[in-house]
Design an enzyme around this catalytic site. Structure first.
Site, PDB file in Angstrom:
ATOM      1  N   ASN A   1       0.794  -1.236   0.000  1.00  0.00           N
ATOM      2  CA  ASN A   1       0.000   0.000   0.000  1.00  0.00           C
ATOM      3  C   ASN A   1       0.825   1.285   0.000  1.00  0.00           C
ATOM      4  O   ASN A   1       0.382   2.289  -0.553  1.00  0.00           O
ATOM      5  CB  ASN A   1      -1.041  -0.021   1.130  1.00  0.00           C
TER       6      ASN A   1
ATOM      7  N   GLU B   1       4.295  -4.796  12.112  1.00  0.00           N
ATOM      8  CA  GLU B   1       3.330  -3.699  11.910  1.00  0.00           C
ATOM      9  C   GLU B   1       2.179  -4.301  11.124  1.00  0.00           C
ATOM     10  O   GLU B   1       2.313  -4.560   9.918  1.00  0.00           O
ATOM     11  CB  GLU B   1       3.983  -2.558  11.111  1.00  0.00           C
TER      12      GLU B   1
ATOM     13  N   CYS C   1      -3.277   1.215   6.835  1.00  0.00           N
ATOM     14  CA  CYS C   1      -3.500   0.550   8.121  1.00  0.00           C
ATOM     15  C   CYS C   1      -4.140   1.499   9.123  1.00  0.00           C
ATOM     16  O   CYS C   1      -4.860   1.058  10.011  1.00  0.00           O
ATOM     17  CB  CYS C   1      -2.178   0.015   8.645  1.00  0.00           C
TER      18      CYS C   1
HETATM   19  P1  NAP Z   1       0.383  -9.356   3.238  1.00  0.00           P
HETATM   20  O1  NAP Z   1      -0.421 -10.170   2.311  1.00  0.00           O
HETATM   21  O2  NAP Z   1       0.549  -9.838   4.630  1.00  0.00           O
HETATM   22  O3  NAP Z   1       1.794  -9.161   2.521  1.00  0.00           O
HETATM   23  C1  NAP Z   1       2.802  -8.385   3.101  1.00  0.00           C
HETATM   24  C2  NAP Z   1       4.151  -8.907   2.664  1.00  0.00           C
HETATM   25  O4  NAP Z   1       4.346 -10.208   3.225  1.00  0.00           O
HETATM   26  C3  NAP Z   1       4.292  -9.071   1.156  1.00  0.00           C
HETATM   27  O5  NAP Z   1       5.599  -8.740   0.769  1.00  0.00           O
HETATM   28  C4  NAP Z   1       4.023 -10.548   0.964  1.00  0.00           C
HETATM   29  O6  NAP Z   1       4.572 -11.069  -0.218  1.00  0.00           O
HETATM   30  C5  NAP Z   1       4.728 -11.101   2.180  1.00  0.00           C
HETATM   31  N1  NAP Z   1       4.341 -12.465   2.534  1.00  0.00           N
HETATM   32  C6  NAP Z   1       3.264 -13.183   2.117  1.00  0.00           C
HETATM   33  N2  NAP Z   1       3.298 -14.421   2.676  1.00  0.00           N
HETATM   34  C7  NAP Z   1       4.405 -14.484   3.440  1.00  0.00           C
HETATM   35  C8  NAP Z   1       4.991 -15.477   4.270  1.00  0.00           C
HETATM   36  N3  NAP Z   1       4.437 -16.687   4.431  1.00  0.00           N
HETATM   37  N4  NAP Z   1       6.146 -15.193   4.904  1.00  0.00           N
HETATM   38  C9  NAP Z   1       6.720 -13.985   4.778  1.00  0.00           C
HETATM   39  N5  NAP Z   1       6.222 -12.996   3.991  1.00  0.00           N
HETATM   40  C10 NAP Z   1       5.077 -13.235   3.354  1.00  0.00           C
HETATM   41  O7  NAP Z   1      -0.188  -7.871   3.343  1.00  0.00           O
HETATM   42  P2  NAP Z   1      -0.652  -6.903   2.151  1.00  0.00           P
HETATM   43  O8  NAP Z   1      -1.967  -7.369   1.655  1.00  0.00           O
HETATM   44  O9  NAP Z   1       0.474  -6.687   1.205  1.00  0.00           O
HETATM   45  O10 NAP Z   1      -0.839  -5.538   2.968  1.00  0.00           O
HETATM   46  C11 NAP Z   1      -2.005  -5.182   3.614  1.00  0.00           C
HETATM   47  C12 NAP Z   1      -1.874  -5.396   5.112  1.00  0.00           C
HETATM   48  O11 NAP Z   1      -0.764  -4.682   5.630  1.00  0.00           O
HETATM   49  C13 NAP Z   1      -3.077  -4.863   5.859  1.00  0.00           C
HETATM   50  O12 NAP Z   1      -3.460  -5.795   6.841  1.00  0.00           O
HETATM   51  C14 NAP Z   1      -2.556  -3.590   6.511  1.00  0.00           C
HETATM   52  O13 NAP Z   1      -3.227  -3.176   7.670  1.00  0.00           O
HETATM   53  C15 NAP Z   1      -1.148  -3.964   6.794  1.00  0.00           C
HETATM   54  N6  NAP Z   1      -0.320  -2.779   6.973  1.00  0.00           N
HETATM   55  C16 NAP Z   1       0.061  -2.451   8.248  1.00  0.00           C
HETATM   56  C17 NAP Z   1       0.800  -1.292   8.469  1.00  0.00           C
HETATM   57  C18 NAP Z   1       1.205  -0.882   9.859  1.00  0.00           C
HETATM   58  O14 NAP Z   1       2.032   0.016   9.994  1.00  0.00           O
HETATM   59  N7  NAP Z   1       0.663  -1.505  10.911  1.00  0.00           N
HETATM   60  C19 NAP Z   1       1.165  -0.495   7.384  1.00  0.00           C
HETATM   61  C20 NAP Z   1       0.748  -0.871   6.105  1.00  0.00           C
HETATM   62  C21 NAP Z   1       0.014  -2.026   5.908  1.00  0.00           C
HETATM   63  P3  NAP Z   1       3.656 -11.250  -1.551  1.00  0.00           P
HETATM   64  O15 NAP Z   1       3.209  -9.873  -1.920  1.00  0.00           O
HETATM   65  O16 NAP Z   1       4.587 -11.862  -2.501  1.00  0.00           O
HETATM   66  O17 NAP Z   1       2.516 -12.142  -1.146  1.00  0.00           O
END
Ligand code: NAP
Length: 476
Positions: A152, A248, A282
Site C-alpha cells: 500500500n 506492523e 492501516c
Molecule cells: P500481506 O499479504 O501480509 O503481505 C505483506 C508482505 O508479506 C508481502 O511482501 C508478501 O509477499 C509477504 N508475505 C506473504 N506471505 C508471506 C509469508 N508466508 N512469509 C513472509 N512474507 C510473506 O499484506 P498486504 O496485503 O500486502 O498488505 C495489507 C496489510 O498490511 C493490511 O493488513 C494492513 O493493515 C497492513 N499494513 C500495516 C501497516 C502498519 O504500519 N501496521 C502499514 C501498512 C500495511 P507477496 O506480496 O509476494 O505475497
C-alpha cells in the site's frame, strides 16, 4: 527490471519472470524476476558479508552514504511517484506526496544512525563494588535485517525499514510486495548509486509464500522487520525462532465524535482519513462512533464531502481516488458493503464497482459487533455507528482485536484526556483522525496490530542491540 542481489542487477536463478500490471487498466508496466529459494539464500550469504562491512563503517561514513542516497531520491522523485501510481493505482497527487517524503526519511535516518548513545552505569551503587569498576552500554547493529513490506505504501514502508537499518550499520535483504516491486527496486538503486557496499543490500522479488520461510527462519538473521497483514505476521512470529521482531500489522481504526466537536472539521477529516489511498491504509478511518445526539448532523456534513471525491484515472492530476490494488480486492470490499447492507445497515453513498475501482462509500447504522466494523476492511468505506456517550464510545472503540490508531473529536479537554488515557491504540489523535503520521514519531500498534515501533529513531533503536561493558580496575 532485474532484482538486486548484492550490488548486481540480475534475473532469478531459474530464469522465471512475471509481469507487474497496473491495477487500474491492467497494462504491463514492467517485468521482474521471480526469485527462487536459492536466490533468497544467496542474498543471505552475501548479507552476512555485508553485515561485517557495515559494522566496521564509522557512523559519519554511513551517514554520508545515506545523504547521497537522499539527494538521489529527491532528484528521482517524479519517476518514483509515477512508478508508485502505476503499480498501486493510487492517484498521482498522492504518489507525489509519498515520493516527496523519500529524501527526508533517508536524511532523518542518516542523522539518527549517528546517535547511537549509551549510558554510564553507576556500578558503585552496588554493595561491595566500590569505585574501581566502570560500566557503560554500547549499541551495535543487529547484523542482518530481513525487511518484508506490503503493497500500500511501496516507498514509505520500504524506506522506514531499509534507511534506519543501513544507517544503524546493518545489512538488509528486502522482500517487497509482489504487486509493487518496482518502487522498491528504484529506491534501492538510489542507495547503490550513492556508494553503499554491494553486499549491504539485496532486494529479492517474488512470492512471499515461497521466500518468506527461508528469509525469516534463517538463524543468521538477527532481526525481521515486517509490515503486512496480521495473518502473515502471525505466521512469521511462529517460525522466526530466537530473533528480534517488529510486526506492523492490520487494524480497524475508530474515530469518536462527541456532541461538542467541530462537526465540519470532523466530517472533513473523516472524508479524507477514510478514503486516502482508497482506504488501503492501516491507519485508515474504518469505524466512526458518533454521539447519537449529533449523528444526523454529522452524516449530513460527511456524505456530500465523500460524494465530491473525484474517482478515476490515477494518472490524472485531479483524481483523488484511483483503483484498489486489484479487482479481486475491490470485489471483496464490495461484498463486505453488501453484507453490511443485508445485515440492516444503510449504504448512504457509494459501493458500486467497475473492475478495481470502487466508489467511496458511507455506511450508517452499522452494528458495532458485525464483521464490517470488527474486521479490517482495507477499502474506501467508513462504518458509522451511534454511541450513547463518551463512556460507551470508548468501550466500543476498544472492543476490537486491533489497536493501531484512534482519534477523538471534542472541544472538552477532560474528555480528550480521558480518551488519550483509555483508548487502546498505539497512536491517539485529538481533533484529527488516526490517518496522520510524521516520519519521526514512534509508530506501531497494540494488541493484534503488532509489536515494536517504527518511526526513524525508534527503528534505529530496534535495529541495534545493547551491550553492557564493565572495566575492572583495582582498588586503590
Ligand atoms: P500481506 O499479504 O501480509 O503481505 C505483506 C508482505 O508479506 C508481502 O511482501 C508478501 O509477499 C509477504 N508475505 C506473504 N506471505 C508471506 C509469508 N508466508 N512469509 C513472509 N512474507 C510473506 O499484506 P498486504 O496485503 O500486502 O498488505 C495489507 C496489510 O498490511 C493490511 O493488513 C494492513 O493493515 C497492513 N499494513 C500495516 C501497516 C502498519 O504500519 N501496521 C502499514 C501498512 C500495511 P507477496 O506480496 O509476494 O505475497
Amino acid at each position: 527490471m532485474k532484482m538486486l542481489l548484492s550490488g548486481t542487477w540480475q534475473g532469478s536463478s531459474n530464469g522465471r519472470e512475471e509481469e507487474v500490471r497496473s491495477p487500474f487498466d491492467n497494462h504491463v508496466i514492467d517485468v521482474v524476476p521471480v526469485a527462487t529459494v536459492q536466490d533468497a539464500q544467496a542474498a543471505l550469504d552475501r548479507a552476512e558479508i555485508g553485515a561485517k562491512i557495515q559494522r566496521n563503517l564509522p557512523g559519519h561514513v554511513r551517514s554520508d552514504i545515506l545523504l547521497r542516497a537522499a539527494a538521489l531520491a529527491d532528484e528521482r522523485a517524479e519517476d518514483i511517484a509515477r512508478t508508485i501510481s502505476a503499480e498501486t493505482g493510487k492517484p498521482i497527487s498522492e504518489a507525489r506526496g509519498e515520493a516527496g517524503r523519500a529524501g527526508s526519511i533517508i536524511r532523518l535516518a542518516a542523522y539518527e544512525g549517528t546517535q547511537l548513545y549509551g549510558d554510564t552505569l553507576p556500578l558503585d551503587a552496588n554493595p561491595g563494588t566500590g569505585f574501581e569498576k566502570i560500566g557503560f552500554t554500547l549499541r551495535q547493529p543487529c547484523g542482518i535485517v530481513v525487511a518484508i513490506t506490503p503493497f500500500n505504501y511501496p516507498a514509505l514502508l520500504v524506506l522506514h525499514k531499509i534507511a534506519p537499518a543501513l544507517a544503524a550499520g546493518n545489512s538488509v535483504v528486502l522482500k517487497p510486495a509482489r504487486s509493487t516491486p518496482l518502487t522498491a527496486l528504484k529506491l534501492a538503486e538510489c542507495f547503490v548509486d550513492a556508494g553503499l557496499a554491494p553486499e549491504a543490500l539485496s532486494v529479492v522479488t517474488g512470492r512471499g509464500g515461497d521466500l518468506g520461510d527461508v528469509l525469516v527462519s534463517d538463524p543468521r538473521v538477527r532481526k525481521v522487520s515486517f509490515t503486512g497483514s496480521t495473518a502473515t505476521g502471525t505466521r512469521i512470529a511462529s517460525i522466526a525462532g530466537v530473533k528480534k521482531l517488529s510486526l506492523e500489522l492490520g487494524a480497524s481504526c475508530p474515530v469518536i465524535i462527541l456532541p461538542d466537536a467541530d462537526i465540519e472539521l470532523a466530517a472533513a477529516a473523516v472524508a479524507a482519513g477514510g478514503f486516502i489511498n482508497a482506504g488501503q491504509v492501516c491507519i485508515s478511518v474504518q469505524r466512526v462512533l458518533v454521539d447519537r445526539k449529533i449523528e444526523a448532523d454529522f452524516l449530513d456534513a460527511l456524505v456530500p464531502k465523500v460524494q465530491a471525491i473525484e474517482v478515476g484515472d490515477p494518472a490524472k492530476d485531479s483524481t483523488r481516488l484511483g483503483s484498489l490494488i486489484s479487482a479481486a480486492e475491490a470485489e471483496r470490499v464490495e461484498g463486505s458493503i453488501a453484507a453490511a447492507r443485508d445485515g440492516g445497515a444503510r449504504v448512504l453513498t457509494g459501493g458500486e464497482r467497475a473492475g478495481a475501482v470502487l466508489q467511496p462509500s458511507v455506511v450508517a447504522g452499522v452494528d458495532p459487533s458485525s464483521p464490517f466494523s470488527r474486521e479490517e476492511l482495507f477499502g474506501p468505506a467508513v462504518a458509522v455507528s451511534a454511541a450513547a456517550d463518551l463512556e460507551s464510545a470508548l468501550a466500543l472503540a476498544n472492543d476490537n482485536p486491533y489497536g493501531l490508531g484512534a482519534g477523538i473529536f471534542t472541544s472538552d479537554i477532560a474528555g480528550a484526556v480521558r480518551a488519550m488515557r483509555q483508548l487502546d491504540a498505539g497512536n491517539v489523535h485529538i481533533n484529527w483522525t488516526p490517518l496522520w503520521r510524521a516520519d519521526l514519531m514512534p509508530y506501531g500498534g497494540l494488541k493484534g496490530s503488532g509489536i515494536g515501533k517504527e518511526g526513524i529513531r525508534s527503528a534505529v533503536h530496534e535495529m541495534t542491540e545493547e551491550k553492557t561493558v564493565v572495566l575492572h580496575g583495582r582498588p586503590w
